[in-house]
Design an enzyme around this catalytic site. Structure first.
Site, PDB file in Angstrom:
ATOM      1  N   HIS A   1      13.109  -4.296   2.068  1.00 41.40           N
ATOM      2  CA  HIS A   1      12.517  -3.161   1.355  1.00 41.40           C
ATOM      3  C   HIS A   1      11.647  -2.334   2.295  1.00 41.40           C
ATOM      4  O   HIS A   1      10.536  -2.726   2.639  1.00 41.40           O
ATOM      5  CB  HIS A   1      11.712  -3.696   0.164  1.00 41.40           C
ATOM      6  CG  HIS A   1      11.096  -2.636  -0.675  1.00 41.40           C
ATOM      7  ND1 HIS A   1       9.908  -2.799  -1.340  1.00 41.40           N
ATOM      8  CD2 HIS A   1      11.490  -1.366  -0.945  1.00 41.40           C
ATOM      9  CE1 HIS A   1       9.605  -1.689  -1.985  1.00 41.40           C
ATOM     10  NE2 HIS A   1      10.552  -0.802  -1.758  1.00 41.40           N
TER      11      HIS A   1
ATOM     12  N   ASN B   1       5.774  -2.811  -5.380  1.00 36.33           N
ATOM     13  CA  ASN B   1       5.892  -1.993  -6.583  1.00 36.33           C
ATOM     14  C   ASN B   1       5.291  -2.663  -7.817  1.00 36.33           C
ATOM     15  O   ASN B   1       4.943  -1.982  -8.783  1.00 36.33           O
ATOM     16  CB  ASN B   1       7.345  -1.576  -6.811  1.00 36.33           C
ATOM     17  CG  ASN B   1       7.716  -0.457  -5.858  1.00 36.33           C
ATOM     18  OD1 ASN B   1       6.937   0.486  -5.678  1.00 36.33           O
ATOM     19  ND2 ASN B   1       8.867  -0.560  -5.208  1.00 36.33           N
TER      20      ASN B   1
ATOM     21  N   GLU C   1       9.212  -5.246   3.290  1.00 39.26           N
ATOM     22  CA  GLU C   1       9.111  -6.462   2.465  1.00 39.26           C
ATOM     23  C   GLU C   1      10.448  -7.182   2.549  1.00 39.26           C
ATOM     24  O   GLU C   1      11.507  -6.545   2.391  1.00 39.26           O
ATOM     25  CB  GLU C   1       8.904  -6.063   0.989  1.00 39.26           C
ATOM     26  CG  GLU C   1       7.497  -6.019   0.516  1.00 39.26           C
ATOM     27  CD  GLU C   1       7.398  -5.777  -0.997  1.00 39.26           C
ATOM     28  OE1 GLU C   1       8.104  -4.898  -1.545  1.00 39.26           O
ATOM     29  OE2 GLU C   1       6.585  -6.468  -1.631  1.00 39.26           O
TER      30      GLU C   1
ATOM     31  N   SER D   1      14.075  -1.315  -4.644  1.00 38.04           N
ATOM     32  CA  SER D   1      12.619  -1.337  -4.813  1.00 38.04           C
ATOM     33  C   SER D   1      12.197  -2.326  -5.879  1.00 38.04           C
ATOM     34  O   SER D   1      11.011  -2.607  -6.016  1.00 38.04           O
ATOM     35  CB  SER D   1      12.135   0.025  -5.286  1.00 38.04           C
ATOM     36  OG  SER D   1      12.585   1.029  -4.447  1.00 38.04           O
TER      37      SER D   1
HETATM   38  N1  3HC Z   1       9.416  11.571   7.779  1.00 33.78           N
HETATM   39  C1  3HC Z   1       9.003  11.228   9.009  1.00 33.78           C
HETATM   40  N2  3HC Z   1       7.761  11.400   9.479  1.00 33.78           N
HETATM   41  C2  3HC Z   1       6.885  11.993   8.656  1.00 33.78           C
HETATM   42  C3  3HC Z   1       7.229  12.398   7.346  1.00 33.78           C
HETATM   43  C4  3HC Z   1       8.560  12.178   6.928  1.00 33.78           C
HETATM   44  N3  3HC Z   1       8.962  12.497   5.688  1.00 33.78           N
HETATM   45  N4  3HC Z   1       6.132  12.970   6.790  1.00 33.78           N
HETATM   46  C5  3HC Z   1       5.146  12.899   7.689  1.00 33.78           C
HETATM   47  N5  3HC Z   1       5.587  12.317   8.804  1.00 33.78           N
HETATM   48  C6  3HC Z   1       4.823  12.043  10.023  1.00 33.78           C
HETATM   49  C7  3HC Z   1       4.312  13.301  10.664  1.00 33.78           C
HETATM   50  O1  3HC Z   1       5.248  13.900  11.488  1.00 33.78           O
HETATM   51  C8  3HC Z   1       3.119  12.786  11.450  1.00 33.78           C
HETATM   52  O2  3HC Z   1       3.585  12.164  12.624  1.00 33.78           O
HETATM   53  P1  3HC Z   1       2.660  12.081  13.949  1.00 33.78           P
HETATM   54  O3  3HC Z   1       1.611  11.036  13.678  1.00 33.78           O
HETATM   55  O4  3HC Z   1       3.622  11.676  15.015  1.00 33.78           O
HETATM   56  O5  3HC Z   1       2.070  13.436  14.136  1.00 33.78           O
HETATM   57  C9  3HC Z   1       2.554  11.693  10.545  1.00 33.78           C
HETATM   58  O6  3HC Z   1       3.650  11.304   9.675  1.00 33.78           O
HETATM   59  C10 3HC Z   1       1.416  12.216   9.707  1.00 33.78           C
HETATM   60  O7  3HC Z   1       1.902  13.345   8.994  1.00 33.78           O
HETATM   61  P2  3HC Z   1       1.064  14.656   8.656  1.00 33.78           P
HETATM   62  O8  3HC Z   1      -0.044  14.792   9.644  1.00 33.78           O
HETATM   63  O9  3HC Z   1       1.996  15.797   8.476  1.00 33.78           O
HETATM   64  O10 3HC Z   1       0.529  14.389   7.212  1.00 33.78           O
HETATM   65  P3  3HC Z   1      -0.354  13.240   6.658  1.00 33.78           P
HETATM   66  O11 3HC Z   1      -1.403  12.813   7.632  1.00 33.78           O
HETATM   67  O12 3HC Z   1      -0.745  13.735   5.334  1.00 33.78           O
HETATM   68  O13 3HC Z   1       0.644  11.998   6.471  1.00 33.78           O
HETATM   69  C11 3HC Z   1       2.085  10.679   5.183  1.00 33.78           C
HETATM   70  C12 3HC Z   1       1.810  12.082   5.716  1.00 33.78           C
HETATM   71  C13 3HC Z   1       2.366   9.730   6.328  1.00 33.78           C
HETATM   72  C14 3HC Z   1       3.314  10.782   4.281  1.00 33.78           C
HETATM   73  C15 3HC Z   1       0.795  10.203   4.406  1.00 33.78           C
HETATM   74  O14 3HC Z   1       0.428  11.165   3.454  1.00 33.78           O
HETATM   75  C16 3HC Z   1       0.991   8.871   3.704  1.00 33.78           C
HETATM   76  O15 3HC Z   1       0.905   7.809   4.307  1.00 33.78           O
HETATM   77  N6  3HC Z   1       1.224   8.933   2.388  1.00 33.78           N
HETATM   78  C17 3HC Z   1       1.445   7.723   1.571  1.00 33.78           C
HETATM   79  C18 3HC Z   1       2.851   7.273   1.747  1.00 33.78           C
HETATM   80  C19 3HC Z   1       3.127   6.020   0.979  1.00 33.78           C
HETATM   81  O16 3HC Z   1       2.287   5.441   0.298  1.00 33.78           O
HETATM   82  N7  3HC Z   1       4.367   5.574   1.076  1.00 33.78           N
HETATM   83  C20 3HC Z   1       4.842   4.425   0.345  1.00 33.78           C
HETATM   84  C21 3HC Z   1       5.490   4.876  -0.904  1.00 33.78           C
HETATM   85  S1  3HC Z   1       6.052   3.514  -1.871  1.00 33.78           S
HETATM   86  C22 3HC Z   1       7.577   3.194  -1.252  1.00 33.78           C
HETATM   87  O17 3HC Z   1       8.108   3.826  -0.395  1.00 33.78           O
HETATM   88  C23 3HC Z   1       8.274   2.030  -1.887  1.00 33.78           C
HETATM   89  C24 3HC Z   1       9.364   2.471  -2.767  1.00 33.78           C
HETATM   90  O18 3HC Z   1      10.035   1.328  -3.224  1.00 33.78           O
HETATM   91  C25 3HC Z   1       8.917   3.291  -3.933  1.00 33.78           C
END
Ligand code: 3HC
Length: 303
Positions: free
Chosen positions: A158, A208, A170, A124
């Site tokens: 990434h 990040n 990325e 990351s």
């Molecule tokens: N694994 C797989 N699929 C998942 C999941 C997981 N852990 N969590 C949720 N999902 C899926 C659900 O099954 C659902 O799928 P569907 O569209 O087929 O029904 C979809 O995502 C939406 O989930 P929910 O309806 O249960 O819940 P939300 O609408 O609240 O969405 C979320 C959950 C997609 C995690 C949303 O809250 C989100 O986008 N959050 C922000 C995530 C984010 O910013 N990620 C980047 C982090 S930074 C990073 O990763 C970089 C690193 O270097 C730090």
């Protein structure tokens, strides 16, 4: 003309939330056999359990047929040693955000695998150039043709959490990365169903570099008592349309991971906006790692 990824078999190191997600999109979208390795058998077990759950969910939602889900699951096999990666064309490392661990893995991979195998890291924030410099076979130097070729197959790929859902990868070229490696890695990310952006090899890359000061500022606001946890998160969810508030997102990423990323960027840039807050450091000291440990800014019940 765009170049093909040429990956007949992929391998993933690390069966945590990122590694498992990468194995999932490789098996489901890129449809290639995937070798999965993790030094912890318990992590492998929980990772495969999550994969079964994700596949079953996709079947129940009609996104995958049960045959396609079974075929995807059958593409994933677990191996207990990196030497079994010898016939993989692409290895993606997704272990903890720790340079020493990553260097040791890349040293082993460069000794064991053909110089044609692409070695990608899902780091990351850590310098891809530094990691690539360790992927030089013993007895060779960075300027030997073999040393150059070996370091030239290292690249940053990434992915974002949750990998099956987030649409971006990325792509980061190290100073040593060859054009062919870069193009094949890009083609592979696209085959995994992702869109690709490029970032220079700077600490934290684009994502990040932007996300961590935001998360850290939210933690410092909580620390200063500017607002409650719930109001900080609600402000960004309802006021800026973020799917999660920053504290919820920090828990989701993992507070230990957030801290490791912030430390890498802070040490790499010297820029005070990346200095981790004391509250984050203390929470990690307390082993409150967020969702994965059951406690962070929020409490989570074990599923
Ligand atoms: N694994 C797989 N699929 C998942 C999941 C997981 N852990 N969590 C949720 N999902 C899926 C659900 O099954 C659902 O799928 P569907 O569209 O087929 O029904 C979809 O995502 C939406 O989930 P929910 O309806 O249960 O819940 P939300 O609408 O609240 O969405 C979320 C959950 C997609 C995690 C949303 O809250 C989100 O986008 N959050 C922000 C995530 C984010 O910013 N990620 C980047 C982090 S930074 C990073 O990763 C970089 C690193 O270097 C730090």
């Amino acid at each position: 003309m765009s170049i093909a990824h040429g990956v007949r078999k992929a391998a993933v190191i690390g069966a945590g939330q990122m590694g498992l997600g990468i194995a999932f999109v490789s098996a489901v979208h890129a449809k290639v056999p995937v070798l999965l390795h993790d030094k912890s058998p318990a992590q492998v077990k929980s990772g495969l359990g999550l994969m079964d759950k994700l596949l079953a969910k996709d079947v129940s939602k009609g996104k995958l047929t049960s045959e396609a889900a079974k075929e995807a699951r059958d593409r994933v096999s677990v191996v207990d040693d990196l030497k079994h990666f010898r016939d993989a064309d692409l290895v993606i490392e997704a272990v903890a955000e720790n340079l020493t661990i990553k260097e040791s893995i890349f040293r082993t991979l460069s000794a064991e695998l053909s110089p044609k195998t692409i070695l990608a890291t899902n780091t990351s924030s850590i310098s891809i150039t530094k990691i690539a410099a360790t992927a030089i076979p013993q007895g060779k130097t960075a300027s030997d043709p073999e040393g150059k070729e070996s370091a030239g197959r290292v690249v940053g790929l990434h992915f974002f959490n949750p990998v099956p859902v987030m649409k971006l990868v990325e792509l980061i070229a190290a100073t040593q990365t060859s054009q062919e490696t870069l193009e094949r890695a890009r083609a592979y990310a696209i085959a995994c169903g992702k869109e690709v952006t490029y970032s220079k090899d700077v600490p934290g890359f684009v994502a990040n570099g932007l996300l961590m000061p935001f998360i850290n500022e939210a933690i410092m606001m909580l620390e200063r008592g500017v607002a409650t946890r719930d109001d900080i998160d609600k402000t960004m969810k309802l006021g800026a349309n973020h799917p999660m508030g920053p504290l919820q997102l920090a828990d989701f990423i993992g507070l230990d991971t957030c801290l490791a990323i912030q430390q890498t960027i802070y040490h790499g840039t010297g820029d005070s906006k990346y200095r981790p807050s004391v509250l984050l450091e203390r929470m990690v000291d307390a082993q409150w790692y967020g969702r994965k440990s059951g406690k962070g800014f929020y409490e989570y019940s074990k599923e």
